[in-house]
Design a protein around this motif. Structure first.
Motif, PDB file in Angstrom:
ATOM      1  N   SER A  45       0.772  -1.204   0.059  1.00  0.00           N
ATOM      2  CA  SER A  45       0.002  -0.131   0.106  1.00  0.00           C
ATOM      3  C   SER A  45       0.781   1.274   0.161  1.00  0.00           C
ATOM      4  CB  SER A  45      -0.909   0.050   1.018  1.00  0.00           C
ATOM      5  OG  SER A  45      -1.698   1.062   1.356  1.00  0.00           O
ATOM      6  N   LEU A  46       1.871   1.335   0.756  1.00  0.00           N
ATOM      7  CA  LEU A  46       2.931   2.476   0.859  1.00  0.00           C
ATOM      8  C   LEU A  46       3.690   2.603  -0.769  1.00  0.00           C
ATOM      9  CD1 LEU A  46       4.413   1.937   4.356  1.00  0.00           C
ATOM     10  CD2 LEU A  46       2.650   3.733   3.618  1.00  0.00           C
ATOM     11  N   ARG A  79       0.344   8.463   2.182  1.00  0.00           N
ATOM     12  CA  ARG A  79      -0.016   6.898   2.362  1.00  0.00           C
ATOM     13  C   ARG A  79       0.108   6.306   3.478  1.00  0.00           C
ATOM     14  NH1 ARG A  79       3.362   5.100  -3.326  1.00  0.00           N
ATOM     15  NH2 ARG A  79       2.162   6.662  -4.654  1.00  0.00           N
ATOM     16  N   PHE A  80       1.050   6.690   4.326  1.00  0.00           N
ATOM     17  CA  PHE A  80       1.191   6.142   5.696  1.00  0.00           C
ATOM     18  C   PHE A  80       0.343   6.376   6.647  1.00  0.00           C
ATOM     19  CE2 PHE A  80       5.085   5.093   8.644  1.00  0.00           C
ATOM     20  CZ  PHE A  80       4.321   4.027   9.065  1.00  0.00           C
ATOM     21  N   PRO A  81      -0.610   7.606   6.655  1.00  0.00           N
ATOM     22  CA  PRO A  81      -1.449   7.864   7.684  1.00  0.00           C
ATOM     23  C   PRO A  81      -2.795   7.127   7.164  1.00  0.00           C
ATOM     24  CG  PRO A  81      -1.090   9.818   6.545  1.00  0.00           C
ATOM     25  CD  PRO A  81      -0.127   8.935   6.412  1.00  0.00           C
ATOM     26  N   ARG A  82      -2.925   7.034   5.553  1.00  0.00           N
ATOM     27  CA  ARG A  82      -4.165   6.190   5.118  1.00  0.00           C
ATOM     28  C   ARG A  82      -4.037   4.912   5.308  1.00  0.00           C
ATOM     29  NH1 ARG A  82      -5.975   6.793  -1.171  1.00  0.00           N
ATOM     30  NH2 ARG A  82      -7.743   5.486  -1.277  1.00  0.00           N
ATOM     31  N   THR A  83      -2.653   4.367   5.319  1.00  0.00           N
ATOM     32  CA  THR A  83      -2.639   2.686   5.591  1.00  0.00           C
ATOM     33  C   THR A  83      -2.792   2.460   6.957  1.00  0.00           C
ATOM     34  OG1 THR A  83      -0.863   2.534   3.895  1.00  0.00           O
ATOM     35  CG2 THR A  83      -0.911   0.720   5.455  1.00  0.00           C
ATOM     36  N   ALA A 209      -8.827  10.426   2.430  1.00  0.00           N
ATOM     37  CA  ALA A 209      -8.591  11.771   2.860  1.00  0.00           C
ATOM     38  C   ALA A 209      -7.792  11.716   4.337  1.00  0.00           C
ATOM     39  CB  ALA A 209      -9.664  12.588   3.008  1.00  0.00           C
ATOM     40  N   ALA A 210      -7.711  10.399   4.901  1.00  0.00           N
ATOM     41  CA  ALA A 210      -7.195  10.405   6.195  1.00  0.00           C
ATOM     42  C   ALA A 210      -5.987  11.102   6.320  1.00  0.00           C
ATOM     43  CB  ALA A 210      -6.788   8.666   6.300  1.00  0.00           C
ATOM     44  N   THR A 211      -5.776  11.772   7.778  1.00  0.00           N
ATOM     45  CA  THR A 211      -4.665  12.488   7.986  1.00  0.00           C
ATOM     46  C   THR A 211      -3.904  12.051   9.257  1.00  0.00           C
ATOM     47  OG1 THR A 211      -5.765  14.022   9.237  1.00  0.00           O
ATOM     48  CG2 THR A 211      -5.724  14.420   6.951  1.00  0.00           C
ATOM     49  N   TRP A 212      -2.715  12.335   9.537  1.00  0.00           N
ATOM     50  CA  TRP A 212      -2.229  11.902  10.912  1.00  0.00           C
ATOM     51  C   TRP A 212      -3.120  12.162  12.052  1.00  0.00           C
ATOM     52  CZ3 TRP A 212       1.048   8.583  11.267  1.00  0.00           C
ATOM     53  CH2 TRP A 212       2.027   8.060  10.405  1.00  0.00           C
ATOM     54  N   GLY A 213      -3.745  13.246  12.244  1.00  0.00           N
ATOM     55  CA  GLY A 213      -4.854  13.526  13.045  1.00  0.00           C
ATOM     56  C   GLY A 213      -5.894  12.690  13.141  1.00  0.00           C
ATOM     57  N   ASP A 214      -6.356  12.093  12.120  1.00  0.00           N
ATOM     58  CA  ASP A 214      -7.322  11.051  11.956  1.00  0.00           C
ATOM     59  C   ASP A 214      -6.872   9.768  12.831  1.00  0.00           C
ATOM     60  OD1 ASP A 214      -9.306  12.481  10.966  1.00  0.00           O
ATOM     61  OD2 ASP A 214      -8.497  11.981   8.912  1.00  0.00           O
ATOM     62  N   ILE A 307      -7.964  -9.673  11.111  1.00  0.00           N
ATOM     63  CA  ILE A 307      -8.838  -9.879   9.687  1.00  0.00           C
ATOM     64  C   ILE A 307      -9.457  -8.582   9.349  1.00  0.00           C
ATOM     65  CG2 ILE A 307     -10.979 -11.069   8.656  1.00  0.00           C
ATOM     66  CD1 ILE A 307     -10.064 -13.549  10.684  1.00  0.00           C
ATOM     67  N   GLY A 308     -10.328  -7.822  10.339  1.00  0.00           N
ATOM     68  CA  GLY A 308     -10.807  -6.587  10.050  1.00  0.00           C
ATOM     69  C   GLY A 308     -10.037  -5.790   9.468  1.00  0.00           C
ATOM     70  N   ALA A 309      -8.562  -5.646   9.892  1.00  0.00           N
ATOM     71  CA  ALA A 309      -7.603  -4.806   9.482  1.00  0.00           C
ATOM     72  C   ALA A 309      -7.245  -5.087   8.103  1.00  0.00           C
ATOM     73  CB  ALA A 309      -6.348  -4.674  10.424  1.00  0.00           C
ATOM     74  N   LEU A 310      -7.088  -6.452   7.922  1.00  0.00           N
ATOM     75  CA  LEU A 310      -6.674  -6.787   6.287  1.00  0.00           C
ATOM     76  C   LEU A 310      -7.832  -6.391   5.372  1.00  0.00           C
ATOM     77  CD1 LEU A 310      -4.887 -10.152   7.139  1.00  0.00           C
ATOM     78  CD2 LEU A 310      -3.943  -8.395   5.555  1.00  0.00           C
ATOM     79  N   LEU A 311      -8.913  -6.763   5.839  1.00  0.00           N
ATOM     80  CA  LEU A 311      -9.973  -6.627   4.989  1.00  0.00           C
ATOM     81  C   LEU A 311     -10.190  -5.067   4.552  1.00  0.00           C
ATOM     82  CD1 LEU A 311     -12.699  -7.734   3.477  1.00  0.00           C
ATOM     83  CD2 LEU A 311     -13.805  -7.247   5.606  1.00  0.00           C
ATOM     84  N   VAL A 312     -10.205  -4.126   5.393  1.00  0.00           N
ATOM     85  CA  VAL A 312     -10.274  -2.877   5.067  1.00  0.00           C
ATOM     86  C   VAL A 312      -9.218  -2.360   4.248  1.00  0.00           C
ATOM     87  CG1 VAL A 312     -10.593  -0.352   5.860  1.00  0.00           C
ATOM     88  CG2 VAL A 312     -11.926  -2.511   6.936  1.00  0.00           C
ATOM     89  N   GLY A 313      -7.829  -2.830   4.686  1.00  0.00           N
ATOM     90  CA  GLY A 313      -6.681  -2.375   4.091  1.00  0.00           C
ATOM     91  C   GLY A 313      -6.749  -2.792   2.697  1.00  0.00           C
ATOM     92  N   ALA A 314      -7.062  -3.971   2.333  1.00  0.00           N
ATOM     93  CA  ALA A 314      -7.223  -4.687   1.120  1.00  0.00           C
ATOM     94  C   ALA A 314      -8.273  -3.933   0.205  1.00  0.00           C
ATOM     95  CB  ALA A 314      -7.450  -6.122   1.094  1.00  0.00           C
TER      96      ALA A 314
END
Length: 354
Positions: A45-46, A79-83, A209-214, A307-314
């Motif tokens: 992703s990065l 990319r990093f905050p989004r991931t 649109a995810a940021t480091w604040g999010d 699994i949830g983290a993998l699902l949304v990340g994918a």
């Protein structure tokens, strides 16, 4: 001291054997594989996007070595905050679903199906359209308030003299969700166009649109809610067998049930307030965790979160990489995956006696 039990468990003992842990081997192996898969997915992703970054450049950048300002900005600021946000949101929605399924003893419970996510969405959209002067800092609290009200309403509407019924619970949740969604649509239809467009983009469940604040918001709330959920894991295991059995085993059901609902609603509300509604993650992840490895509630929660983290990340990675220059929201992809699974689970629930 470490030893193998006959039933494929690893037993860890302290030197004086004051503490002993019996850990299932299969669950440990699956957790390790999921962690490796999550790290690999994060690396891809990065490195993936309209501005390509090679693996060597990525490793050097993560080590703090500046190859170019462009790569630094792409990796660290976008990319990093989004991931990280995708992984945290996925874990939170998955754990919310696991908690709701336990407290209701209903394998079809999911924050997006029983109105929890819709309650949070209505609260946030109302603020975005009617009170735009209120900053994002208030969104988590408003989302939590909207979610908890909807959760209490559905529990009340679905309760009968004979107790709870899985199909009735889901139907009430779907009905309330539809009603709340209609109010949300009305707000966007008659609100000012720029505010409505901003709310519409948020409702799609996009993480672009995810940021480091999010990330800090998600991490901060996770640091409070996740340990609380793990503390209640023993009582959750007893509650799986029914209220009478749980009370007989000494579980403080009357205290744990409202606390569990509060944590479940909080997890879904905070995640929704940051990235918008993400459907079916809380439905898919707990069922997938049970199929991958049968383990105690603590391990089940860890597996569910991964699994949830993998699902949304994918879903986020596919949404932005499969069709270049077009950003497909992660919420759309999770819904495409989740709807068929929900239909299968609903059909099974109708066959079984309630």
């Amino acid at each position: 001291m470490t030893s193998l039990a006959p039933a494929r468990h690893v037993i860890l003992r302290s030197p004086r054997e004051r503490i002993a842990l019996r850990l299932p081997v299969r669950a440990l192996v699956v957790i390790g594989l999921l962690v490796l898969a999550l790290l690999a997915l994060s690396a891809v992703s990065l490195a993936t996007g309209s501005y390509g970054v090679s693996l060597n450049e990525l490793v050097e950048t993560l080590r703090g070595i500046t190859i170019s300002r462009a790569i630094d900005n792409v990796v660290w600021e976008f990319r990093f905050p989004r991931t990280l946000a995708a992984a945290l949101v996925g874990a939170m929605m998955a754990l919310s679903g696991a908690a709701l399924q336990t407290v209701t003893r209903n394998g079809l419970a999911d924050p997006s199906l029983v109105g929890v996510s819709q309650g949070a969405a209505l609260a946030v959209v109302a603020v975005m359209v009617l009170f735009p002067q209120l900053g994002p800092i208030y969104r988590p609290w408003l989302a939590f308030g909207g979610s908890i009200l909807v959760a209490v309403l559905i529990q009340w509407l679905s309760h009968t003299r004979e107790g709870s019924n899985a199909i009735r619970f889901i139907l009430m949740g779907l009905g309330v969700s539809a009603f709340i969604s209609s109010i949300t649509s009305a707000l966007m239809t008659y609100g000012e166009i720029d505010r409505a467009l901003s709310a519409l983009a948020w409702l799609a469940g996009s993480i672009n649109a995810a940021t480091w604040g999010d990330v800090l918001t998600l991490a901060g709330w996770s640091a409070v809610l996740l340990p609380a959920l793990l503390v209640m894991s023993r009582a959750m295991a007893a509650m799986r067998m029914g209220e009478a059995a749980a009370i007989g085993l000494g579980a403080p059901v009357q205290l744990v049930r409202p606390a569990l609902v509060t944590v479940a609603v909080g997890l879904a509300a905070i995640a929704t307030s940051v990235v918008g509604p993400l459907g079916f993650v809380g439905l898919i992840a707990p069922h997938a965790a049970r199929r991958l490895a049968h383990a105690g509630m603590g391990f089940h929660l860890v597996l569910t979160a991964l699994i949830g983290a993998l699902l949304v990340g994918a879903a986020d990675l596919i949404g932005r990489a499969a069709f270049a220059l077009i950003q497909i929201p992660a919420g759309l992809l999770t819904a495409l995956i989740g709807v068929p699974i929900f239909i299968v689970l609903l059909a099974r629930a109708q066959v079984r006696p309630q």
